[in-house]
Design an enzyme around this catalytic site. Structure first.
Site, PDB file in Angstrom:
ATOM      1  N   ASN A   9     -33.144  17.977   1.321  1.00  0.00           N
ATOM      2  CA  ASN A   9     -34.501  17.557   1.695  1.00  0.00           C
ATOM      3  C   ASN A   9     -34.623  16.174   1.151  1.00  0.00           C
ATOM      4  O   ASN A   9     -34.843  16.144  -0.145  1.00  0.00           O
ATOM      5  CB  ASN A   9     -35.450  18.326   1.126  1.00  0.00           C
ATOM      6  CG  ASN A   9     -36.753  18.017   1.443  1.00  0.00           C
ATOM      7  OD1 ASN A   9     -37.156  17.052   2.085  1.00  0.00           O
ATOM      8  ND2 ASN A   9     -37.869  18.786   0.739  1.00  0.00           N
ATOM      9  N   TRP A  10     -34.598  15.000   1.954  1.00  0.00           N
ATOM     10  CA  TRP A  10     -34.455  13.696   1.500  1.00  0.00           C
ATOM     11  C   TRP A  10     -35.845  13.329   1.084  1.00  0.00           C
ATOM     12  O   TRP A  10     -35.938  12.227   0.351  1.00  0.00           O
ATOM     13  CB  TRP A  10     -34.003  12.670   2.575  1.00  0.00           C
ATOM     14  CG  TRP A  10     -32.462  12.951   2.776  1.00  0.00           C
ATOM     15  CD1 TRP A  10     -31.593  13.814   2.220  1.00  0.00           C
ATOM     16  CD2 TRP A  10     -31.772  12.014   3.451  1.00  0.00           C
ATOM     17  NE1 TRP A  10     -30.351  13.838   2.825  1.00  0.00           N
ATOM     18  CE2 TRP A  10     -30.284  12.660   3.759  1.00  0.00           C
ATOM     19  CE3 TRP A  10     -31.930  10.854   4.455  1.00  0.00           C
ATOM     20  CZ2 TRP A  10     -29.268  11.956   4.336  1.00  0.00           C
ATOM     21  CZ3 TRP A  10     -30.983  10.299   5.021  1.00  0.00           C
ATOM     22  CH2 TRP A  10     -29.666  10.775   5.119  1.00  0.00           C
ATOM     23  N   LYS A  11     -36.806  14.023   1.437  1.00  0.00           N
ATOM     24  CA  LYS A  11     -38.314  13.620   1.048  1.00  0.00           C
ATOM     25  C   LYS A  11     -38.488  12.268   1.501  1.00  0.00           C
ATOM     26  O   LYS A  11     -37.940  11.634   2.712  1.00  0.00           O
ATOM     27  CB  LYS A  11     -38.577  13.799  -0.153  1.00  0.00           C
ATOM     28  CG  LYS A  11     -38.246  15.397  -0.730  1.00  0.00           C
ATOM     29  CD  LYS A  11     -38.830  15.654  -2.168  1.00  0.00           C
ATOM     30  CE  LYS A  11     -38.395  17.060  -2.583  1.00  0.00           C
ATOM     31  NZ  LYS A  11     -38.807  17.497  -3.660  1.00  0.00           N
ATOM     32  N   HIS A  95     -43.522  23.362   2.562  1.00  0.00           N
ATOM     33  CA  HIS A  95     -42.961  22.598   1.427  1.00  0.00           C
ATOM     34  C   HIS A  95     -44.144  22.611   0.280  1.00  0.00           C
ATOM     35  O   HIS A  95     -45.164  22.172   0.774  1.00  0.00           O
ATOM     36  CB  HIS A  95     -42.475  21.433   1.382  1.00  0.00           C
ATOM     37  CG  HIS A  95     -41.504  21.077   0.263  1.00  0.00           C
ATOM     38  ND1 HIS A  95     -41.973  20.415  -0.708  1.00  0.00           N
ATOM     39  CD2 HIS A  95     -40.160  21.085  -0.015  1.00  0.00           C
ATOM     40  CE1 HIS A  95     -41.260  20.195  -1.642  1.00  0.00           C
ATOM     41  NE2 HIS A  95     -39.935  20.728  -1.435  1.00  0.00           N
ATOM     42  N   GLU A  97     -45.053  20.399  -1.590  1.00  0.00           N
ATOM     43  CA  GLU A  97     -45.657  19.041  -1.719  1.00  0.00           C
ATOM     44  C   GLU A  97     -46.533  19.056  -0.525  1.00  0.00           C
ATOM     45  O   GLU A  97     -47.569  18.263  -0.706  1.00  0.00           O
ATOM     46  CB  GLU A  97     -44.633  17.918  -1.539  1.00  0.00           C
ATOM     47  CG  GLU A  97     -43.837  17.913  -2.976  1.00  0.00           C
ATOM     48  CD  GLU A  97     -42.455  17.274  -2.888  1.00  0.00           C
ATOM     49  OE1 GLU A  97     -41.751  16.992  -1.849  1.00  0.00           O
ATOM     50  OE2 GLU A  97     -41.700  17.597  -3.797  1.00  0.00           O
ATOM     51  N   GLU A 167     -38.901  28.003  -3.905  1.00  0.00           N
ATOM     52  CA  GLU A 167     -38.818  26.691  -4.528  1.00  0.00           C
ATOM     53  C   GLU A 167     -39.896  26.672  -5.720  1.00  0.00           C
ATOM     54  O   GLU A 167     -41.071  26.446  -5.481  1.00  0.00           O
ATOM     55  CB  GLU A 167     -39.144  25.507  -3.993  1.00  0.00           C
ATOM     56  CG  GLU A 167     -38.025  25.554  -2.865  1.00  0.00           C
ATOM     57  CD  GLU A 167     -37.765  23.875  -2.274  1.00  0.00           C
ATOM     58  OE1 GLU A 167     -36.870  23.388  -2.522  1.00  0.00           O
ATOM     59  OE2 GLU A 167     -38.885  23.336  -2.005  1.00  0.00           O
ATOM     60  N   GLY A 173     -38.092  18.544  -8.989  1.00  0.00           N
ATOM     61  CA  GLY A 173     -38.092  17.185  -9.327  1.00  0.00           C
ATOM     62  C   GLY A 173     -38.235  17.046 -10.780  1.00  0.00           C
ATOM     63  O   GLY A 173     -38.520  16.041 -11.457  1.00  0.00           O
ATOM     64  N   SER A 213     -34.459  21.463  -8.668  1.00  0.00           N
ATOM     65  CA  SER A 213     -33.349  20.655  -9.434  1.00  0.00           C
ATOM     66  C   SER A 213     -32.112  21.380  -9.239  1.00  0.00           C
ATOM     67  O   SER A 213     -31.663  21.497 -10.440  1.00  0.00           O
ATOM     68  CB  SER A 213     -34.033  21.106 -10.958  1.00  0.00           C
ATOM     69  OG  SER A 213     -35.144  20.067 -11.007  1.00  0.00           O
ATOM     70  N   GLY A 234     -33.204  18.614  -3.373  1.00  0.00           N
ATOM     71  CA  GLY A 234     -33.859  17.266  -3.155  1.00  0.00           C
ATOM     72  C   GLY A 234     -33.046  16.250  -3.713  1.00  0.00           C
ATOM     73  O   GLY A 234     -32.278  15.675  -3.117  1.00  0.00           O
ATOM     74  N   GLY A 235     -33.497  15.869  -4.904  1.00  0.00           N
ATOM     75  CA  GLY A 235     -32.869  14.712  -5.638  1.00  0.00           C
ATOM     76  C   GLY A 235     -31.509  14.532  -5.558  1.00  0.00           C
ATOM     77  O   GLY A 235     -30.936  13.307  -5.058  1.00  0.00           O
TER      78      GLY A 235
HETATM   79  P1  13P Z   1     -35.431  18.726  -6.513  1.00  0.00           P
HETATM   80  O1  13P Z   1     -33.992  19.112  -6.137  1.00  0.00           O
HETATM   81  O2  13P Z   1     -35.313  17.155  -6.394  1.00  0.00           O
HETATM   82  O3  13P Z   1     -35.947  19.283  -7.542  1.00  0.00           O
HETATM   83  O4  13P Z   1     -36.304  19.057  -5.097  1.00  0.00           O
HETATM   84  C1  13P Z   1     -36.417  20.269  -4.669  1.00  0.00           C
HETATM   85  C2  13P Z   1     -37.049  20.535  -3.488  1.00  0.00           C
HETATM   86  O5  13P Z   1     -38.385  20.320  -3.578  1.00  0.00           O
HETATM   87  C3  13P Z   1     -36.155  20.491  -2.289  1.00  0.00           C
HETATM   88  O6  13P Z   1     -37.135  20.813  -0.882  1.00  0.00           O
END
Ligand code: 13P
Length: 255
Positions: A9-11, A95, A97, A167, A173, A213, A234-235
């Site tokens: 997930n590149w956000k 998600h 967020e 999640e 993050g 993470s 994510g990251g």
């Molecule tokens: P991180 O891997 O950056 O913690 O993000 C997880 C995430 O929200 C994937 O959707």
């Protein structure tokens, strides 16, 4: 047997040139992996370019959000038909967020989920508790309530086609990954809940990813757990070497 599924997930990250470079690197470094399902979810404006860059590869394409209506006066929104039209196969729904920043409720996620399944896209539905909820011992209650609300009205057949991503919000993050034991406890209870809501056979087929993470050092221990079927990254999905390593480690796991 459930096939492991790793999605990135590149956000709201990268620009066109950096996203193209990342896709080219992933395409070549992951071309040999056949026993893991792989997907990347770039920002919506880059989906069309990404579809072209990934044509004929073993990496599927997903979006990070969608709207429940097929067309009409919904300024700023994107439909399932549009995502299919530009080459998507997956879409992330609910998600944390989107729930926390954009006010998405379980009811909204549920409408999006029904639209997604009707369209033929594969949904990845996210659920997870906040730190405060975990510390007050409400994790399973919160996750169960999100599942009941977000998945309401699905048939058994639709449930089998739905991917879930657990999640924990406190792990997203933050660099604080849930321990394999913490994650497995929630994944196992999600699967039991699915068995009561649908059937045991359905619950055994549903892919439940872990997210929060996920990094190369922690991923193998997480994926070894019986009820963890992949990762939503994510990251680390923004770095070709990290994401490739995560997928390669997943491809070595046999359970
Ligand atoms: P991180 O891997 O950056 O913690 O993000 C997880 C995430 O929200 C994937 O959707």
């Amino acid at each position: 047997m459930r096939k492991l599924f790793i999605a990135g997930n590149w956000k709201m990250n990268l620009l066109r040139s950096s996203s193209q470079a990342l896709l080219a690197q992933l395409r070549s470094s992951l071309s040999d992996v056949a026993n893991v399902d792989i997907a990347v979810c770039p920002p919506a404006v880059y989906l069309r370019d990404a579809a072209e860059a990934l044509t004929g590869s073993n990496i599927g394409l997903g979006a990070q959000n969608v709207f429940s209506q097929a067309e009409g006066a919904y300024t700023g929104e994107i439909s399932c038909g549009m995502l299919l039209d530009v080459g998507c196969r997956y879409v992330i729904l609910g998600h944390s967020e989107r729930r926390a920043i954009f006010g998405e409720s379980d009811a909204m996620v549920n409408e999006k989920l029904h639209a997604t399944l009707r369209s033929g896209l594969t949904p990845i539905v996210c659920i997870g508790e906040t730190l405060e909820e975990r510390e007050s011992n409400r994790t399973l209650e919160v996750v169960s309530s999100q599942i009941r609300g977000s998945l309401a009205g699905l048939s058994n057949e639709q449930m089998e086609k739905t991917v879930l991503a657990y999640e924990p919000v406190w792990a997203i993050g933050t660099g604080k990954t849930a321990t394999p034991g913490q994650a497995e406890e929630v994944h196992a209870s999600i699967r039991s809940l699915l068995a009561t809501m649908f059937s045991d056979a359905v619950s055994q087929k549903v892919i439940i990813q872990y997210g929060g993470s996920v990094k190369p050092d922690a991923v193998a221990d997480l994926l070894m757990q019986p009820n963890i079927d992949g990762g939503l990254v994510g990251g680390a999905s923004l770095k070709a070497d990290l994401f490739s390593t995560i997928v390669q480690l997943a491809s070595k796991i046999h359970k």
